[in-house]
Design an enzyme around this catalytic site. Structure first.
Site, PDB file in Angstrom:
ATOM      1  N   PRO A  14      45.473  33.949  34.247  1.00 28.63           N
ATOM      2  CG  PRO A  14      46.051  36.168  33.911  1.00 28.63           C
ATOM      3  CD  PRO A  14      45.170  35.290  34.753  1.00 28.63           C
ATOM      4  CG  ASN A  15      50.142  34.319  30.896  1.00 30.02           C
ATOM      5  OD1 ASN A  15      49.968  34.199  29.692  1.00 30.02           O
ATOM      6  ND2 ASN A  15      50.168  35.499  31.493  1.00 30.02           N
ATOM      7  NE  ARG A  22      53.874  32.269  33.175  1.00 28.69           N
ATOM      8  CZ  ARG A  22      53.169  32.796  34.141  1.00 28.69           C
ATOM      9  NH1 ARG A  22      52.299  32.064  34.813  1.00 28.69           N
ATOM     10  NH2 ARG A  22      53.304  34.057  34.442  1.00 28.69           N
ATOM     11  CE1 TYR A  27      55.024  31.816  38.667  1.00 26.33           C
ATOM     12  CE2 TYR A  27      55.858  32.087  36.422  1.00 26.33           C
ATOM     13  CZ  TYR A  27      55.355  32.628  37.596  1.00 26.33           C
ATOM     14  OH  TYR A  27      55.174  33.985  37.689  1.00 26.33           O
ATOM     15  CG  ASN A  76      47.775  31.577  40.908  1.00 26.20           C
ATOM     16  OD1 ASN A  76      47.954  32.796  40.815  1.00 26.20           O
ATOM     17  ND2 ASN A  76      48.750  30.698  40.743  1.00 26.20           N
ATOM     18  CB  ALA A  79      49.489  38.935  35.385  1.00 27.14           C
ATOM     19  CD  GLU A 100      46.375  36.866  46.900  1.00 26.92           C
ATOM     20  OE1 GLU A 100      45.888  37.468  47.887  1.00 26.92           O
ATOM     21  OE2 GLU A 100      47.300  37.324  46.202  1.00 26.92           O
ATOM     22  CG  HIS A 102      50.299  34.131  44.435  1.00 27.53           C
ATOM     23  ND1 HIS A 102      49.849  34.615  43.232  1.00 27.53           N
ATOM     24  CD2 HIS A 102      49.675  34.849  45.402  1.00 27.53           C
ATOM     25  CE1 HIS A 102      48.999  35.598  43.462  1.00 27.53           C
ATOM     26  NE2 HIS A 102      48.874  35.769  44.768  1.00 27.53           N
ATOM     27  NE  ARG A 109      58.521  35.932  40.756  1.00 31.17           N
ATOM     28  CZ  ARG A 109      57.665  35.598  39.781  1.00 31.17           C
ATOM     29  NH1 ARG A 109      56.504  35.029  40.088  1.00 31.17           N
ATOM     30  NH2 ARG A 109      57.969  35.824  38.528  1.00 31.17           N
TER      31      ARG A 109
HETATM   32  C1  DQA Z   1      51.748  33.840  40.184  1.00 27.02           C
HETATM   33  C2  DQA Z   1      52.590  35.074  40.531  1.00 27.02           C
HETATM   34  C3  DQA Z   1      52.199  36.264  39.667  1.00 27.02           C
HETATM   35  O1  DQA Z   1      52.968  37.397  39.994  1.00 27.02           O
HETATM   36  C4  DQA Z   1      52.417  35.937  38.194  1.00 27.02           C
HETATM   37  O2  DQA Z   1      51.981  36.997  37.381  1.00 27.02           O
HETATM   38  C5  DQA Z   1      51.810  34.650  37.800  1.00 27.02           C
HETATM   39  C6  DQA Z   1      51.836  33.516  38.700  1.00 27.02           C
HETATM   40  C7  DQA Z   1      52.205  32.602  40.960  1.00 27.02           C
HETATM   41  O3  DQA Z   1      51.441  31.645  41.007  1.00 27.02           O
HETATM   42  O4  DQA Z   1      53.311  32.558  41.491  1.00 27.02           O
HETATM   43  O5  DQA Z   1      51.368  34.495  36.649  1.00 27.02           O
HETATM   44  O6  DQA Z   1      50.407  34.106  40.529  1.00 27.02           O
END
Ligand code: DQA
Length: 147
Positions: A14-15, A22, A27, A76, A79, A100, A102, A109
């Site tokens: 998501p997002n 964003r 990011y 990825n 959240a 996984e 990120h 963080r």
């Molecule tokens: C994320 C890290 C997560 O904590 C966050 O909610 C994201 C992006 C990252 O790629 O750094 O949406 O997965």
């Protein structure tokens, strides 16, 4: 006999459709389509068949994991990393090697980002290298699939 190319599915959670707009201090400025382009370029260099998909809903992510059709998964979970037993269980149920990813280093963080429900069902986690995290994951997947 010619070997068929291994298939890797990349799921962006998501997002991540908003990448480039964003929280760019965290990011970066690169859009998701630019990231997907570099994933595809590396995949062809590695002789891997890659499919990328972005999903905002937890249930949709679970369904795509169940659907199969891939030899390894790069995810990825965004959240959902920090909340989703459902995604964790889907990965465990399907049993495909999973990496996984990120963009940010989730360990440096906020406290709530330090817990990942996904790491325990993954071969490993790559975190903190920006868009390069995906490319490192793809190389790791290629290495796992060549064994
Ligand atoms: C994320 C890290 C997560 O904590 C966050 O909610 C994201 C992006 C990252 O790629 O750094 O949406 O997965």
């Amino acid at each position: 006999m010619k070997k068929t190319a291994k298939k890797v599915l990349v799921i962006h959670g998501p997002n991540l459709n908003l990448l480039g707009r964003r929280e760019t201090d965290i990011y970066g400025m690169k859009s998701l389509s630019a990231i997907n382009k570099s994933i595809s370029v590396l995949a062809s260099e590695l002789g891997i068949h890659v499919k990328t998909i972005q999903l905002n809903s937890e249930g949709d992510i679970v369904n795509v994991i169940h659907k199969g059709g891939y030899d390894a998964l790069i995810i990825n979970p965004a959240a959902y990393t920090h909340t989703s037993v459902a995604i964790r269980d889907a990965i465990a149920a399907v049993g495909k090697p999973t990496i996984e990813v990120h963009l940010s280093n989730i360990s440096r963080r906020e406290e709530f980002r330090k817990l990942s429900f996904i790491t325990g069902v993954s071969v490993g986690q790559i975190s903190g290298f920006g868009p390069e995290s995906y490319l490192l994951a793809l190389r790791a997947a290629a290495s796992i699939l060549s064994q």
